[in-house]
Design an enzyme around this catalytic site. Sequence first.
Site, PDB file in Angstrom:
ATOM      1  N   LYS A 117     -55.840  42.801 -14.880  1.00 33.44           N
ATOM      2  CA  LYS A 117     -55.867  44.127 -15.519  1.00 33.44           C
ATOM      3  C   LYS A 117     -56.750  44.143 -16.756  1.00 33.44           C
ATOM      4  CE  LYS A 117     -52.374  46.497 -13.308  1.00 33.44           C
ATOM      5  NZ  LYS A 117     -51.500  47.627 -13.233  1.00 33.44           N
ATOM      6  N   LYS A 199     -55.878  43.474  -2.978  1.00 34.53           N
ATOM      7  CA  LYS A 199     -54.669  44.187  -2.550  1.00 34.53           C
ATOM      8  C   LYS A 199     -54.866  45.711  -2.645  1.00 34.53           C
ATOM      9  CE  LYS A 199     -51.759  44.947  -6.564  1.00 34.53           C
ATOM     10  NZ  LYS A 199     -50.426  45.218  -7.005  1.00 34.53           N
ATOM     11  N   LYS A 202     -52.629  51.532  -6.101  1.00 31.91           N
ATOM     12  CA  LYS A 202     -52.659  52.976  -6.310  1.00 31.91           C
ATOM     13  C   LYS A 202     -53.680  53.383  -7.368  1.00 31.91           C
ATOM     14  CE  LYS A 202     -48.039  52.790  -8.188  1.00 31.91           C
ATOM     15  NZ  LYS A 202     -48.072  51.868  -9.327  1.00 31.91           N
TER      16      LYS A 202
HETATM   17  P1  ATP Z   1     -51.359  49.729 -10.106  1.00 30.64           P
HETATM   18  O1  ATP Z   1     -52.522  49.946  -9.204  1.00 30.64           O
HETATM   19  O2  ATP Z   1     -51.016  50.920 -10.936  1.00 30.64           O
HETATM   20  O3  ATP Z   1     -51.392  48.461 -10.860  1.00 30.64           O
HETATM   21  P2  ATP Z   1     -49.867  48.918  -7.822  1.00 30.64           P
HETATM   22  O4  ATP Z   1     -50.272  49.793  -6.676  1.00 30.64           O
HETATM   23  O5  ATP Z   1     -50.383  47.548  -7.842  1.00 30.64           O
HETATM   24  O6  ATP Z   1     -50.116  49.636  -9.180  1.00 30.64           O
HETATM   25  P3  ATP Z   1     -47.190  48.459  -8.784  1.00 30.64           P
HETATM   26  O7  ATP Z   1     -46.563  49.610  -9.486  1.00 30.64           O
HETATM   27  O8  ATP Z   1     -47.764  47.373  -9.613  1.00 30.64           O
HETATM   28  O9  ATP Z   1     -48.300  48.947  -7.777  1.00 30.64           O
HETATM   29  O10 ATP Z   1     -46.174  47.826  -7.774  1.00 30.64           O
HETATM   30  C1  ATP Z   1     -45.016  48.440  -7.261  1.00 30.64           C
HETATM   31  C2  ATP Z   1     -44.416  47.567  -6.168  1.00 30.64           C
HETATM   32  O11 ATP Z   1     -45.240  47.596  -5.015  1.00 30.64           O
HETATM   33  C3  ATP Z   1     -44.275  46.092  -6.540  1.00 30.64           C
HETATM   34  O12 ATP Z   1     -43.072  45.572  -6.006  1.00 30.64           O
HETATM   35  C4  ATP Z   1     -45.457  45.456  -5.898  1.00 30.64           C
HETATM   36  O13 ATP Z   1     -45.246  44.093  -5.600  1.00 30.64           O
HETATM   37  C5  ATP Z   1     -45.592  46.279  -4.622  1.00 30.64           C
HETATM   38  N1  ATP Z   1     -46.969  46.315  -4.174  1.00 30.64           N
HETATM   39  C6  ATP Z   1     -48.029  46.817  -4.865  1.00 30.64           C
HETATM   40  N2  ATP Z   1     -49.150  46.735  -4.151  1.00 30.64           N
HETATM   41  C7  ATP Z   1     -48.802  46.153  -2.964  1.00 30.64           C
HETATM   42  C8  ATP Z   1     -49.525  45.799  -1.795  1.00 30.64           C
HETATM   43  N3  ATP Z   1     -50.815  46.023  -1.699  1.00 30.64           N
HETATM   44  N4  ATP Z   1     -48.852  45.234  -0.776  1.00 30.64           N
HETATM   45  C9  ATP Z   1     -47.534  45.008  -0.860  1.00 30.64           C
HETATM   46  N5  ATP Z   1     -46.778  45.317  -1.937  1.00 30.64           N
HETATM   47  C10 ATP Z   1     -47.397  45.887  -2.973  1.00 30.64           C
END
Ligand code: ATP
Length: 333
Positions: A117, A199, A202
């Site tokens: 990040k 990965k 969002k």
């Molecule tokens: P951001 O992009 O805002 O960092 P993010 O999409 O990575 O957010 P988080 O809010 O960090 O999402 O994660 C919420 C939950 O979703 C966590 O339990 C995380 O492990 C899971 N998660 C996030 N991205 C993935 C993915 N690509 N595959 C599986 N699980 C995910």
Amino acid sequence: MIDGKKVMLSGMQSTGIITLGNYLGALKNWVDLSDDDSIKCFYGIMDLHSITVRQDPAELRKNARTLLMLYIAAGLDPEKNCIFFQSHVPAHAELAWILNCYTYMGEMNRMTQFKDKSAKHADNINTGLFTYPVLMAADILLYQADYVPVGKDQMQHLEITRDIANRFNGIYGDVFTIPEGYVGQTGAKIMSLQDPTKKMSKSDENPNASISLLDDKDTIMRKFKKAVTDSDGFIAYSDDKPGIKNLIDIYCAVTGITVEEALNEFDGMGYGVLKEHVGEAVAGKLVPLQERFKELSQDKAYIDRIIKENAEQAAYYANKTLRKVKKKVGFII
Ligand code: ATP
Ligand code: LTN
């Protein structure tokens, strides 16, 4: 333990509309686990975590409410599970401060999410971003959680939570339950549709990289059609073919079948047809969720009641732990 039940806690940041990765890696598992009446479940909308990256205030407010409705629309019953906004329970910030004083710089320096990040937001590497895992530890330890279901990428934060809890218990006696991480078998890590070595996230700037839970069917089909694969032209489940592997993983997580069964089903198919099958399966899964979401969006009074009641419930349990911690540390209470 709460009323003789084991405790489960998890949450997501309200940084945007959640993706298929969030759903398959986390939310879907929460819903499956919340059927177990022997577990008391807490699910947070982690808005304090969200501001480690600069947010537009109006958007943040909207996203937080949307996330709460998506939790419910996906199948979490808010009368049974405690669904709350992190910022409504001041104990999170208070315990995070205390735990900051029991966490070492070296430990935080090792966190890969911080490295990722801070590279992505080089103009705003704030100390909140650095101590993010301590706030997450506070979220978990406040509720004496036994289990924390998260996607694979959060396991490092779970480990540090256990280390902090063990350190604190070592000094003051058994204050915190030591939590266990729980990663579901399928959907543990869904990759970007545009770069399957990264990965799905969002906050990705490219809208074609992720499927939002609120995308309509046409958008879903179009995004899968554009998904990056390879030029081999044959379907196989292998790390050398990350794009195809990701499509198969998504299909298996959505339909509940095994990789072997999926490979049989796709035997002899071209990439175009594979993408269509995956798109259809995903859209089919999301339609009922989107319909429930629409209904909930029209019932403001119901959502307001859930927010208020669940914040009170969460605060009750959180404050119990916080009082104990303050006493142990030596504050006058
Ligand atoms: P951001 O992009 O805002 O960092 P993010 O999409 O990575 O957010 P988080 O809010 O960090 O999402 O994660 C919420 C939950 O979703 C966590 O339990 C995380 O492990 C899971 N998660 C996030 N991205 C993935 C993915 N690509 N595959 C599986 N699980 C995910
Ligand atoms: N860091 C988590 C969100 C989160 C969380 C938590 C998850 C904040 N606090 C407590 C489980 C338990 C993430 O998914 N990015």
